[in-house]
Motif scaffolding. Structure first.
Motif, PDB file in Angstrom:
ATOM      1  N   GLN A 138       2.810  24.248  -6.061  1.00 42.72           N
ATOM      2  CA  GLN A 138       4.423  24.550  -6.203  1.00 42.72           C
ATOM      3  C   GLN A 138       4.909  24.891  -7.732  1.00 42.72           C
ATOM      4  OE1 GLN A 138       7.455  22.161  -3.837  1.00 42.72           O
ATOM      5  NE2 GLN A 138       5.555  20.969  -3.419  1.00 42.72           N
ATOM      6  N   LEU A 139       4.155  24.262  -8.514  1.00 35.63           N
ATOM      7  CA  LEU A 139       4.574  24.847 -10.128  1.00 35.63           C
ATOM      8  C   LEU A 139       4.848  26.502 -10.036  1.00 35.63           C
ATOM      9  CD1 LEU A 139       1.916  22.699 -12.206  1.00 35.63           C
ATOM     10  CD2 LEU A 139       4.142  22.095 -11.344  1.00 35.63           C
ATOM     11  N   PRO A 140       5.833  26.484 -10.773  1.00 38.37           N
ATOM     12  CA  PRO A 140       6.396  27.906 -11.316  1.00 38.37           C
ATOM     13  C   PRO A 140       5.120  28.638 -11.836  1.00 38.37           C
ATOM     14  CG  PRO A 140       7.668  26.469 -12.518  1.00 38.37           C
ATOM     15  CD  PRO A 140       6.875  25.764 -11.699  1.00 38.37           C
ATOM     16  N   THR A 141       4.841  29.991 -11.432  1.00 38.76           N
ATOM     17  CA  THR A 141       3.983  30.766 -12.438  1.00 38.76           C
ATOM     18  C   THR A 141       4.678  30.939 -13.662  1.00 38.76           C
ATOM     19  OG1 THR A 141       4.533  32.440 -10.832  1.00 38.76           O
ATOM     20  CG2 THR A 141       2.173  31.482 -10.450  1.00 38.76           C
ATOM     21  N   ASP A 160       0.961  -1.238  -0.080  1.00 34.89           N
ATOM     22  CA  ASP A 160       0.011   0.134   0.066  1.00 34.89           C
ATOM     23  C   ASP A 160       0.757   1.161   0.080  1.00 34.89           C
ATOM     24  OD1 ASP A 160      -1.961   1.517  -0.008  1.00 34.89           O
ATOM     25  OD2 ASP A 160      -2.503   1.582   2.202  1.00 34.89           O
ATOM     26  N   LEU A 161       1.683   1.441  -1.172  1.00 38.19           N
ATOM     27  CA  LEU A 161       2.375   2.642  -1.214  1.00 38.19           C
ATOM     28  C   LEU A 161       1.794   3.825  -1.918  1.00 38.19           C
ATOM     29  CD1 LEU A 161       5.822   1.312  -2.379  1.00 38.19           C
ATOM     30  CD2 LEU A 161       5.223   2.426  -0.226  1.00 38.19           C
ATOM     31  N   GLN A 162       1.209   4.833  -1.279  1.00 38.91           N
ATOM     32  CA  GLN A 162       0.698   5.918  -1.550  1.00 38.91           C
ATOM     33  C   GLN A 162       1.107   6.925  -1.030  1.00 38.91           C
ATOM     34  OE1 GLN A 162      -3.620   5.042  -1.322  1.00 38.91           O
ATOM     35  NE2 GLN A 162      -3.445   4.104  -3.225  1.00 38.91           N
ATOM     36  N   PRO A 163       1.366   8.141  -1.647  1.00 39.69           N
ATOM     37  CA  PRO A 163       1.662   9.363  -1.128  1.00 39.69           C
ATOM     38  C   PRO A 163       0.170   9.851  -0.409  1.00 39.69           C
ATOM     39  CG  PRO A 163       1.173   9.635  -3.710  1.00 39.69           C
ATOM     40  CD  PRO A 163       1.203   8.214  -3.483  1.00 39.69           C
ATOM     41  N   SER A 164       0.887  11.271   0.129  1.00 42.36           N
ATOM     42  CA  SER A 164      -0.401  11.872   1.235  1.00 42.36           C
ATOM     43  C   SER A 164      -1.527  12.162   0.042  1.00 42.36           C
ATOM     44  CB  SER A 164       0.279  12.894   1.874  1.00 42.36           C
ATOM     45  OG  SER A 164       0.752  13.896   0.586  1.00 42.36           O
ATOM     46  N   GLU A 198       7.972  11.191  -0.683  1.00 43.03           N
ATOM     47  CA  GLU A 198       7.020  12.334  -0.998  1.00 43.03           C
ATOM     48  C   GLU A 198       7.734  13.472  -1.748  1.00 43.03           C
ATOM     49  OE1 GLU A 198       3.569  12.125   0.326  1.00 43.03           O
ATOM     50  OE2 GLU A 198       2.961  14.166  -0.112  1.00 43.03           O
ATOM     51  N   GLN A 203       1.118   9.650  -9.901  1.00 40.72           N
ATOM     52  CA  GLN A 203       1.490   9.931  -8.372  1.00 40.72           C
ATOM     53  C   GLN A 203       1.881   8.628  -7.739  1.00 40.72           C
ATOM     54  OE1 GLN A 203      -0.953  11.882  -5.735  1.00 40.72           O
ATOM     55  NE2 GLN A 203      -2.866  10.830  -6.409  1.00 40.72           N
ATOM     56  N   ASN A 204       1.161   7.701  -7.730  1.00 46.35           N
ATOM     57  CA  ASN A 204       1.545   6.489  -7.185  1.00 46.35           C
ATOM     58  C   ASN A 204       2.704   5.669  -7.499  1.00 46.35           C
ATOM     59  OD1 ASN A 204      -0.665   6.856  -5.607  1.00 46.35           O
ATOM     60  ND2 ASN A 204      -2.034   4.985  -6.285  1.00 46.35           N
ATOM     61  N   LYS A 241      -0.390  19.706  -3.645  1.00 44.00           N
ATOM     62  CA  LYS A 241       0.836  20.289  -3.137  1.00 44.00           C
ATOM     63  C   LYS A 241       1.850  20.260  -4.444  1.00 44.00           C
ATOM     64  CE  LYS A 241       1.487  17.546   1.073  1.00 44.00           C
ATOM     65  NZ  LYS A 241       2.295  16.465   1.503  1.00 44.00           N
ATOM     66  N   VAL A 242       1.799  19.419  -5.362  1.00 41.32           N
ATOM     67  CA  VAL A 242       2.536  19.516  -6.527  1.00 41.32           C
ATOM     68  C   VAL A 242       1.993  20.734  -7.196  1.00 41.32           C
ATOM     69  CG1 VAL A 242       3.177  18.700  -8.803  1.00 41.32           C
ATOM     70  CG2 VAL A 242       3.123  17.073  -6.780  1.00 41.32           C
ATOM     71  N   MET A 243       0.568  20.823  -7.391  1.00 42.13           N
ATOM     72  CA  MET A 243       0.167  22.326  -8.321  1.00 42.13           C
ATOM     73  C   MET A 243       0.594  23.433  -7.717  1.00 42.13           C
ATOM     74  SD  MET A 243      -0.841  20.540 -10.966  1.00 42.13           S
ATOM     75  CE  MET A 243      -1.989  21.900 -11.837  1.00 42.13           C
ATOM     76  N   VAL A 264      -0.293  14.616 -12.796  1.00 41.04           N
ATOM     77  CA  VAL A 264       0.080  14.208 -11.464  1.00 41.04           C
ATOM     78  C   VAL A 264      -0.705  13.181 -10.880  1.00 41.04           C
ATOM     79  CG1 VAL A 264       0.497  15.086  -9.163  1.00 41.04           C
ATOM     80  CG2 VAL A 264       0.897  16.360 -11.126  1.00 41.04           C
ATOM     81  N   PHE A 271      -1.317  15.072  -2.379  1.00 39.54           N
ATOM     82  CA  PHE A 271      -0.083  15.115  -3.126  1.00 39.54           C
ATOM     83  C   PHE A 271      -0.494  15.917  -4.307  1.00 39.54           C
ATOM     84  CE2 PHE A 271       2.791  13.584  -6.167  1.00 39.54           C
ATOM     85  CZ  PHE A 271       4.026  13.724  -5.869  1.00 39.54           C
ATOM     86  N   THR A 272      -1.213  15.598  -4.948  1.00 36.02           N
ATOM     87  CA  THR A 272      -1.563  16.472  -6.533  1.00 36.02           C
ATOM     88  C   THR A 272      -1.680  17.982  -6.042  1.00 36.02           C
ATOM     89  OG1 THR A 272      -2.680  14.404  -7.154  1.00 36.02           O
ATOM     90  CG2 THR A 272      -2.879  16.686  -8.373  1.00 36.02           C
ATOM     91  N   PHE A 296       5.696   7.891  -6.879  1.00 37.72           N
ATOM     92  CA  PHE A 296       6.139   7.823  -5.320  1.00 37.72           C
ATOM     93  C   PHE A 296       6.453   6.243  -4.988  1.00 37.72           C
ATOM     94  CE2 PHE A 296       4.697   6.360  -0.883  1.00 37.72           C
ATOM     95  CZ  PHE A 296       5.172   7.412  -0.254  1.00 37.72           C
TER      96      PHE A 296
END
Lengths: 202, 188
Positions: free
Chosen positions: A70-73, A56-60, B47, B29-30, A66-68, B25, A63-64, B33
């Motif tokens: 952080q994308l540079p404007t 069960d390897l899943q990011p928080s 992460e 993502q999975n 957080k990435v969005m 994304v 996650f999506t 990750f």
């Protein structure tokens, strides 16, 4: 592990799905006769099962997001360059248009009085005079100045950014055109160009 | 269908539509990750690196060739970033990494005990933490292979494209990695 490397290699090939039927048979036959290899093979299969296991390897969950965030404007400049890369034809057309217009404007903005020379014309305070007794047998074009015709013009008189002073007794056999607006000037230039093209084809 | 949709999204991102990147994304993502986690052994770091992978992908989207598989390109970014991160670590960090590797475990240990956990040993979380610890003991080049082959189940050809090494080398590393893990996990 007393068996030769070839058998172990075959086990790996089998696990990679690289063994053909006859080789597979050979491996099976050996495994049935050799305890050590059977054990080895079993361990390998188990290892694969362990690491392949549906972890069960899943990011928080966010996650999506957080990435969005952080994308540079994008810088305006970058997006313009990107747009140009995506639309090369429009870019080329726009550059051509800008160059053409700048040429037109700089020609228009030349405030200098221009008139045909060597035709006995007199210039007085921005007024170009065709003196009495002078006959011009062609079209004349005066830019950035007024014109007064006292003599004779056997052709068209074109006044750009100026006026034809009507208090004159002269005669013009062709048309008198006054062009004051840049667009009518442009139109005139285009018409002229068209006409010269026609003349060439004749 | 999904492939088509993703292709469309990639095109939109290339044209400057940032919001289209969200699809990409959430779809990958999975997998990304998982690659990072297998290579770094820490959920927190994985992460962090997975996020960086997507940001890099976004910034460099123009260098992605649409005739190739997007996943290959994306996983290459993830493995390269992971390898960089491993290299930058000081040797004594490895001791640290083991502690960090159990981070996932401690996180999970916070799950109330009355929650039913699968009794299958393979799915047991302690077991997973142990396996990951053993994987972390392998050199990085084997870890990347293990992440790509056994977790994301890429074909040998795809792995060779991601890591930019010949298929033959991929095979050798899979065999050695499998053999090394066999020795480490035999008594489990």
């Amino acid at each position: 592990m007393s068996c030769d490397k070839e058998i172990v290699e075959m086990m790996h090939q089998y696990l990679d799905g690289d063994l053909d039927k006859s080789e597979e048979k050979k491996l099976r036959a050996h495994l049935q006769s050799c305890q050590a290899c059977q054990h080895h093979f079993h361990e390998l299969k188990r290892t694969v099962a362990l690491v392949t296991a549906n972890v069960d390897l899943q990011p928080s969950p966010d996650f999506t997001k957080k990435v969005m965030s952080q994308l540079p404007t994008e810088k305006k400049r970058n997006s313009v360059i990107r747009w140009m890369r995506v639309h090369p034809m429009i870019t080329a057309a726009a550059i051509f248009f800008i160059l053409m217009m700048s040429g037109v404007f700089s020609a228009w903005n030349q405030d200098q009085l221009s008139y045909p020379t060597g035709k006995n014309l007199i210039v007085k305070n921005d007024i170009v005079i065709v003196p009495e007794g002078v006959t011009i047998n062609e079209d004349i074009e005066i830019q950035n100045g007024n014109v007064k015709i006292e003599g004779k013009v056997n052709g068209d008189v074109i006044v750009i950014n100026g006026e034809h002073l009507t208090a004159s007794a002269g005669a013009v056999s062709g048309d008198i055109k006054q062009i004051d607006q840049i667009f009518s000037w442009l139109w005139y230039r285009l018409k002229e160009l068209g006409q010269s093209v026609f003349d060439l084809t004749k | 269908m999904m492939e088509e949709r993703l292709k469309k999204s990639i095109k939109l991102v290339k044209k400057g539509d940032q919001t289209a990147f969200e699809d990409i994304v959430s779809y990958y993502q999975n997998n990304v990750f998982a690659i990072c986690f297998r290579m770094l052994g820490s959920k927190h770091e994985a992460e962090d690196l997975a996020q960086e992978t997507f940001i890099r992908a976004y910034v460099n989207i123009h260098s992605y060739d649409e005739n190739r598989k997007f996943s290959t390109w994306l996983y290459r970014i993830a493995t390269n970033l992971s390898i960089d991160r491993i290299r930058k670590k000081k040797p004594d960090y490895y001791l640290d990494a083991e502690i960090k590797g159990t981070e996932g475990l401690t996180l999970y240990s916070q799950i109330p005990n009355d929650q039913v956990l699968p009794d299958n040993e393979v799915e047991s979380l302690e077991m997973q933490a142990y396996i990951q610890k053993e994987i972390m003991a392998l050199p990085a080049k084997y870890r990347s292979i293990i992440a790509l082959r056994f977790l994301n189940e890429l074909s040998l050809k795809e792995i060779s494209d991601v890591l930019e090494i010949p298929v033959g080398t991929v095979k050798t590393r899979i065999h050695r990695g499998r053999e090394a893990l066999r020795k480490r996990l035999r008594h489990v």
